[in-house]
Motif scaffolding. Structure first.
Motif, PDB file in Angstrom:
ATOM      1  N   ALA A  19      47.736  38.142  30.794  1.00 27.54           N
ATOM      2  CA  ALA A  19      48.992  38.888  30.648  1.00 27.54           C
ATOM      3  C   ALA A  19      49.074  40.010  31.681  1.00 27.54           C
ATOM      4  CB  ALA A  19      49.119  39.447  29.231  1.00 27.54           C
ATOM      5  N   LYS A  20      47.965  40.688  31.909  1.00 28.17           N
ATOM      6  CA  LYS A  20      47.939  41.761  32.907  1.00 28.17           C
ATOM      7  C   LYS A  20      48.220  41.213  34.302  1.00 28.17           C
ATOM      8  CE  LYS A  20      44.852  45.061  30.647  1.00 28.17           C
ATOM      9  NZ  LYS A  20      43.524  45.714  30.694  1.00 28.17           N
ATOM     10  N   SER A  21      47.712  40.036  34.601  1.00 22.30           N
ATOM     11  CA  SER A  21      47.938  39.473  35.937  1.00 22.30           C
ATOM     12  C   SER A  21      49.419  39.139  36.164  1.00 22.30           C
ATOM     13  CB  SER A  21      47.050  38.247  36.182  1.00 22.30           C
ATOM     14  OG  SER A  21      47.439  37.163  35.387  1.00 22.30           O
ATOM     15  N   VAL A  22      50.126  38.801  35.086  1.00 18.57           N
ATOM     16  CA  VAL A  22      51.567  38.543  35.200  1.00 18.57           C
ATOM     17  C   VAL A  22      52.315  39.859  35.403  1.00 18.57           C
ATOM     18  CG1 VAL A  22      53.632  37.701  34.005  1.00 18.57           C
ATOM     19  CG2 VAL A  22      51.490  36.428  33.825  1.00 18.57           C
ATOM     20  N   VAL A  23      52.018  40.848  34.575  1.00 16.98           N
ATOM     21  CA  VAL A  23      52.721  42.136  34.644  1.00 16.98           C
ATOM     22  C   VAL A  23      52.466  42.825  35.982  1.00 16.98           C
ATOM     23  CG1 VAL A  23      52.924  44.440  33.620  1.00 16.98           C
ATOM     24  CG2 VAL A  23      52.772  42.432  32.139  1.00 16.98           C
ATOM     25  N   SER A  24      51.243  42.734  36.481  1.00 17.54           N
ATOM     26  CA  SER A  24      50.899  43.408  37.736  1.00 17.54           C
ATOM     27  C   SER A  24      51.432  42.676  38.960  1.00 17.54           C
ATOM     28  CB  SER A  24      49.382  43.551  37.861  1.00 17.54           C
ATOM     29  OG  SER A  24      48.786  42.278  38.075  1.00 17.54           O
ATOM     30  N   GLY A  25      51.861  41.444  38.784  1.00 20.30           N
ATOM     31  CA  GLY A  25      52.363  40.664  39.904  1.00 20.30           C
ATOM     32  C   GLY A  25      51.273  39.956  40.693  1.00 20.30           C
ATOM     33  N   GLN A  26      50.048  39.956  40.164  1.00 20.78           N
ATOM     34  CA  GLN A  26      48.962  39.254  40.842  1.00 20.78           C
ATOM     35  C   GLN A  26      49.215  37.758  40.898  1.00 20.78           C
ATOM     36  OE1 GLN A  26      45.731  40.826  38.402  1.00 20.78           O
ATOM     37  NE2 GLN A  26      44.818  41.644  40.276  1.00 20.78           N
ATOM     38  N   VAL A  27      49.927  37.250  39.893  1.00 23.75           N
ATOM     39  CA  VAL A  27      50.324  35.839  39.878  1.00 23.75           C
ATOM     40  C   VAL A  27      51.816  35.783  39.583  1.00 23.75           C
ATOM     41  CG1 VAL A  27      48.067  34.946  39.153  1.00 23.75           C
ATOM     42  CG2 VAL A  27      49.764  35.507  37.430  1.00 23.75           C
ATOM     43  N   GLY A  28      52.431  34.711  39.983  1.00 16.55           N
ATOM     44  CA  GLY A  28      53.852  34.533  39.725  1.00 16.55           C
ATOM     45  C   GLY A  28      54.128  34.205  38.272  1.00 16.55           C
ATOM     46  N   ILE A  29      55.395  34.233  37.929  1.00 14.81           N
ATOM     47  CA  ILE A  29      55.824  33.985  36.552  1.00 14.81           C
ATOM     48  C   ILE A  29      55.425  32.586  36.082  1.00 14.81           C
ATOM     49  CG2 ILE A  29      57.894  33.622  35.111  1.00 14.81           C
ATOM     50  CD1 ILE A  29      57.198  36.541  35.454  1.00 14.81           C
ATOM     51  N   THR A  30      55.616  31.581  36.914  1.00 13.00           N
ATOM     52  CA  THR A  30      55.356  30.206  36.481  1.00 13.00           C
ATOM     53  C   THR A  30      53.874  29.973  36.225  1.00 13.00           C
ATOM     54  OG1 THR A  30      57.306  29.408  37.638  1.00 13.00           O
ATOM     55  CG2 THR A  30      55.642  27.780  37.086  1.00 13.00           C
ATOM     56  N   ILE A  31      53.047  30.280  37.191  1.00 12.26           N
ATOM     57  CA  ILE A  31      51.607  30.056  37.034  1.00 12.26           C
ATOM     58  C   ILE A  31      51.025  31.023  36.008  1.00 12.26           C
ATOM     59  CG2 ILE A  31      49.377  30.118  38.228  1.00 12.26           C
ATOM     60  CD1 ILE A  31      51.182  27.677  38.872  1.00 12.26           C
ATOM     61  N   GLY A  32      51.461  32.272  36.047  1.00 13.16           N
ATOM     62  CA  GLY A  32      50.955  33.258  35.098  1.00 13.16           C
ATOM     63  C   GLY A  32      51.288  32.921  33.657  1.00 13.16           C
ATOM     64  N   SER A  33      52.507  32.468  33.432  1.00 18.17           N
ATOM     65  CA  SER A  33      52.883  32.124  32.054  1.00 18.17           C
ATOM     66  C   SER A  33      52.143  30.877  31.580  1.00 18.17           C
ATOM     67  CB  SER A  33      54.385  31.955  31.912  1.00 18.17           C
ATOM     68  OG  SER A  33      54.834  30.844  32.632  1.00 18.17           O
ATOM     69  N   LYS A  34      51.839  29.983  32.501  1.00 20.68           N
ATOM     70  CA  LYS A  34      51.037  28.810  32.136  1.00 20.68           C
ATOM     71  C   LYS A  34      49.633  29.244  31.718  1.00 20.68           C
ATOM     72  CE  LYS A  34      50.192  24.400  31.803  1.00 20.68           C
ATOM     73  NZ  LYS A  34      50.626  23.713  30.590  1.00 20.68           N
ATOM     74  N   LEU A  98      57.845  38.958  30.670  1.00 16.78           N
ATOM     75  CA  LEU A  98      57.216  40.263  30.895  1.00 16.78           C
ATOM     76  C   LEU A  98      57.115  41.055  29.595  1.00 16.78           C
ATOM     77  CD1 LEU A  98      58.755  41.295  34.329  1.00 16.78           C
ATOM     78  CD2 LEU A  98      56.414  40.552  33.860  1.00 16.78           C
ATOM     79  N   GLU A  99      58.152  41.027  28.775  1.00 15.38           N
ATOM     80  CA  GLU A  99      58.111  41.708  27.471  1.00 15.38           C
ATOM     81  C   GLU A  99      56.968  41.174  26.610  1.00 15.38           C
ATOM     82  OE1 GLU A  99      61.934  41.252  25.612  1.00 15.38           O
ATOM     83  OE2 GLU A  99      62.921  42.563  27.066  1.00 15.38           O
ATOM     84  N   ALA A 100      56.821  39.855  26.580  1.00 14.12           N
ATOM     85  CA  ALA A 100      55.751  39.249  25.784  1.00 14.12           C
ATOM     86  C   ALA A 100      54.383  39.626  26.336  1.00 14.12           C
ATOM     87  CB  ALA A 100      55.912  37.739  25.737  1.00 14.12           C
ATOM     88  N   CYS A 101      54.241  39.635  27.646  1.00 17.49           N
ATOM     89  CA  CYS A 101      52.964  40.020  28.252  1.00 17.49           C
ATOM     90  C   CYS A 101      52.618  41.479  27.957  1.00 17.49           C
ATOM     91  CB  CYS A 101      52.988  39.778  29.761  1.00 17.49           C
ATOM     92  SG  CYS A 101      52.884  38.029  30.218  1.00 17.49           S
ATOM     93  N   ILE A 102      53.628  42.346  28.033  1.00 19.64           N
ATOM     94  CA  ILE A 102      53.409  43.758  27.714  1.00 19.64           C
ATOM     95  C   ILE A 102      53.013  43.919  26.251  1.00 19.64           C
ATOM     96  CG2 ILE A 102      54.589  45.993  27.477  1.00 19.64           C
ATOM     97  CD1 ILE A 102      56.123  45.164  30.108  1.00 19.64           C
ATOM     98  N   ALA A 103      53.654  43.162  25.371  1.00 18.19           N
ATOM     99  CA  ALA A 103      53.306  43.212  23.945  1.00 18.19           C
ATOM    100  C   ALA A 103      51.862  42.749  23.719  1.00 18.19           C
ATOM    101  CB  ALA A 103      54.273  42.356  23.131  1.00 18.19           C
ATOM    102  N   ILE A 104      51.468  41.699  24.405  1.00 18.33           N
ATOM    103  CA  ILE A 104      50.084  41.206  24.287  1.00 18.33           C
ATOM    104  C   ILE A 104      49.110  42.292  24.722  1.00 18.33           C
ATOM    105  CG2 ILE A 104      48.416  39.599  25.331  1.00 18.33           C
ATOM    106  CD1 ILE A 104      50.736  37.498  25.331  1.00 18.33           C
ATOM    107  N   ILE A 105      49.394  42.937  25.835  1.00 20.88           N
ATOM    108  CA  ILE A 105      48.505  43.983  26.356  1.00 20.88           C
ATOM    109  C   ILE A 105      48.434  45.157  25.375  1.00 20.88           C
ATOM    110  CG2 ILE A 105      48.192  45.681  28.199  1.00 20.88           C
ATOM    111  CD1 ILE A 105      49.631  43.541  30.056  1.00 20.88           C
TER     112      ILE A 105
END
Length: 109
Positions: A19-34, A98-105
């Protein structure tokens, strides 16, 4: 699937990291959400049910649009033709992912 406390802790840490890698932009939305989706799967169905946006997003992706390393094997002209479709889907789902990733974090980080 029944997890030991240690397994759940380890898998939860991996989920938060994804989740952090998605929020930080280290990975894109598609790969990060997968990646997040995979971590939720390994934690169990109740975890997947808490964050349904990841399944919704992947269900919205047309099967004929390559993602990840699969893109390297495609004709570049075809990729350029299909990328606007992928970009539109990512744009539509981005805020909720992004909202879901932030909630997970916040909840598990």
């Amino acid at each position: 699937m029944s997890l030991t406390i240690e397994q759940e802790i380890a898998r939860t840490k991996k989920l938060v990291s994804a989740a952090k890698s998605v929020v930080s932009g280290q990975v894109g939305i598609t790969i990060g959400s997968k990646s997040v989706s995979n971590k939720l799967y390994w934690l169990g169905p109740e975890w997947e049910e808490r964050y349904p946006i990841f399944k919704e997003f992947h269900s919205a992706l047309p099967l004929d649009i390559p993602v990840g390393v699969e893109r390297l094997e495609w004709n570049p002209d075809l990729l350029l033709e299909l990328d606007p479709v992928l970009a539109e889907i990512e744009f539509k789902f981005r805020p909720r992912i992004l909202e879901a990733c932030i909630a997970i974090i916040k909840q598990h980080g």
